[in-house]
Design a protein around this motif. Structure first.
Motif, PDB file in Angstrom:
ATOM      1  N   ARG A   1      33.020  45.709  41.007  1.00 49.51           N
ATOM      2  CA  ARG A   1      32.585  44.263  41.274  1.00 49.51           C
ATOM      3  C   ARG A   1      31.099  44.582  41.419  1.00 49.51           C
ATOM      4  NH1 ARG A   1      37.247  42.877  45.718  1.00 49.51           N
ATOM      5  NH2 ARG A   1      38.463  41.978  44.196  1.00 49.51           N
ATOM      6  N   GLU A   2      30.442  45.706  42.059  1.00 49.77           N
ATOM      7  CA  GLU A   2      29.087  45.893  41.927  1.00 49.77           C
ATOM      8  C   GLU A   2      28.386  46.102  40.722  1.00 49.77           C
ATOM      9  OE1 GLU A   2      28.282  49.673  44.081  1.00 49.77           O
ATOM     10  OE2 GLU A   2      29.315  48.778  45.999  1.00 49.77           O
TER      11      GLU A   2
ATOM     12  N   ASN B   1      26.312  38.287  39.038  1.00 50.54           N
ATOM     13  CA  ASN B   1      27.534  37.434  38.772  1.00 50.54           C
ATOM     14  C   ASN B   1      28.821  37.571  39.613  1.00 50.54           C
ATOM     15  OD1 ASN B   1      29.108  35.841  37.034  1.00 50.54           O
ATOM     16  ND2 ASN B   1      28.578  36.962  35.007  1.00 50.54           N
ATOM     17  N   GLN B   2      28.572  36.980  40.547  1.00 50.09           N
ATOM     18  CA  GLN B   2      29.710  36.914  41.631  1.00 50.09           C
ATOM     19  C   GLN B   2      30.928  36.249  41.264  1.00 50.09           C
ATOM     20  OE1 GLN B   2      29.522  39.064  44.265  1.00 50.09           O
ATOM     21  NE2 GLN B   2      27.388  39.616  43.727  1.00 50.09           N
ATOM     22  N   GLN B   3      30.947  35.445  40.394  1.00 51.43           N
ATOM     23  CA  GLN B   3      32.144  34.647  39.917  1.00 51.43           C
ATOM     24  C   GLN B   3      32.889  35.436  39.157  1.00 51.43           C
ATOM     25  OE1 GLN B   3      31.584  30.787  37.913  1.00 51.43           O
ATOM     26  NE2 GLN B   3      33.612  30.619  37.452  1.00 51.43           N
TER      27      GLN B   3
ATOM     28  N   ALA C   1      32.748  38.793  39.096  1.00 48.95           N
ATOM     29  CA  ALA C   1      33.239  40.118  40.012  1.00 48.95           C
ATOM     30  C   ALA C   1      34.584  39.670  40.850  1.00 48.95           C
ATOM     31  CB  ALA C   1      32.192  40.371  40.866  1.00 48.95           C
ATOM     32  N   ARG C   2      34.610  38.353  41.142  1.00 54.04           N
ATOM     33  CA  ARG C   2      35.862  38.211  41.887  1.00 54.04           C
ATOM     34  C   ARG C   2      36.966  38.124  40.943  1.00 54.04           C
ATOM     35  NH1 ARG C   2      32.191  34.108  44.337  1.00 54.04           N
ATOM     36  NH2 ARG C   2      32.846  32.758  42.702  1.00 54.04           N
TER      37      ARG C   2
END
Length: 209
Positions: free
Chosen positions: A33-34, A39-41, A43-44
């Motif tokens: 995820r890092e 781009n958190q979406q 990564a989730r």
């Protein structure tokens, strides 16, 4: 967002491993995820299964850098094309930034991915970004650090194609090592010259001295 930005995705993934030092930071879903950064979406979407998948893509991307660094452009392109075929993207025009002058959107190309999993999404933008960099600047702009045992990947953006190290730290380490090697060689040569002179003097008859 400029397409060149996406080439950094490839570099970040490749450099999660240092084979010569037996180091690997890609050991958990959190590490995966890092890599996505802001781009958190995307990564989730990552799961534990993506750790193994990411490692597989990483090996293939490193092979591209190794081929380019070794001067085999054709192989580098073939390896990269295989990734592009397996992990396609959809180019889209984006305008999320606003211009200061007229207030209109700042239109630019954006790589939109519609993957079935996090690995497919990351691999798609990493491969496309690397392909853009290679075709724009040349395969010789894809390199591996010359400071042993580092061998981290880097993208050469220097004006004279002179980059040889992944970071200033490695460049300094290599320069110091080269300096010390030269000093050792000079000391060795001086010692050998001194021994040769003493041997020559010892073998000269007293009447000639």
């Amino acid at each position: 967002m400029e397409l060149a930005y996406y080439s950094d995705y490839a570099v970040k993934l490749v450099n999660t491993e240092e084979p010569a030092r037996s180091k690997d930071s890609l050991t958990s879903v959190e590490a995966v995820r890092e890599l996505f950064g802001a781009n958190q979406q995307a990564a989730r979407r990552a799961t534990d299964t993506d750790v193994t998948r990411f490692r597989s893509v990483r090996a293939r991307l490193r092979a591209v850098f190794e081929a380019a660094d070794g001067g085999d452009e054709t192989l580098a392109v073939d390896l990269l094309n295989s990734l592009l075929l397996e992990f396609p993207v959809s180019p889209q025009i984006s305008g999320h930034d606003v211009r200061d002058v007229d207030g209109k959107p700042d239109w630019h190309m954006h790589l939109a991915d519609h993957p079935s999993n996090a690995t497919a999404g990351y691999a798609a933008i990493a491969a496309m970004g690397l392909a853009f960099h290679l075709t724009s600047y040349g395969a010789d702009r894809l390199g591996l650090c010359q400071s042993a045992p580092c061998r981290n990947a880097y993208l050469d953006t220097s004006t004279n194609r002179s980059r040889r190290y992944c970071s200033d730290r490695c460049a300094t380490r290599a320069n110091v090592a080269a300096y010390r090697a030269r000093k050792r060689l000079e000391t060795k040569r001086a010692a050998e010259t001194g021994r040769t002179a003493r041997t020559a003097q010892a073998s000269t008859p007293p009447s000639v001295r």
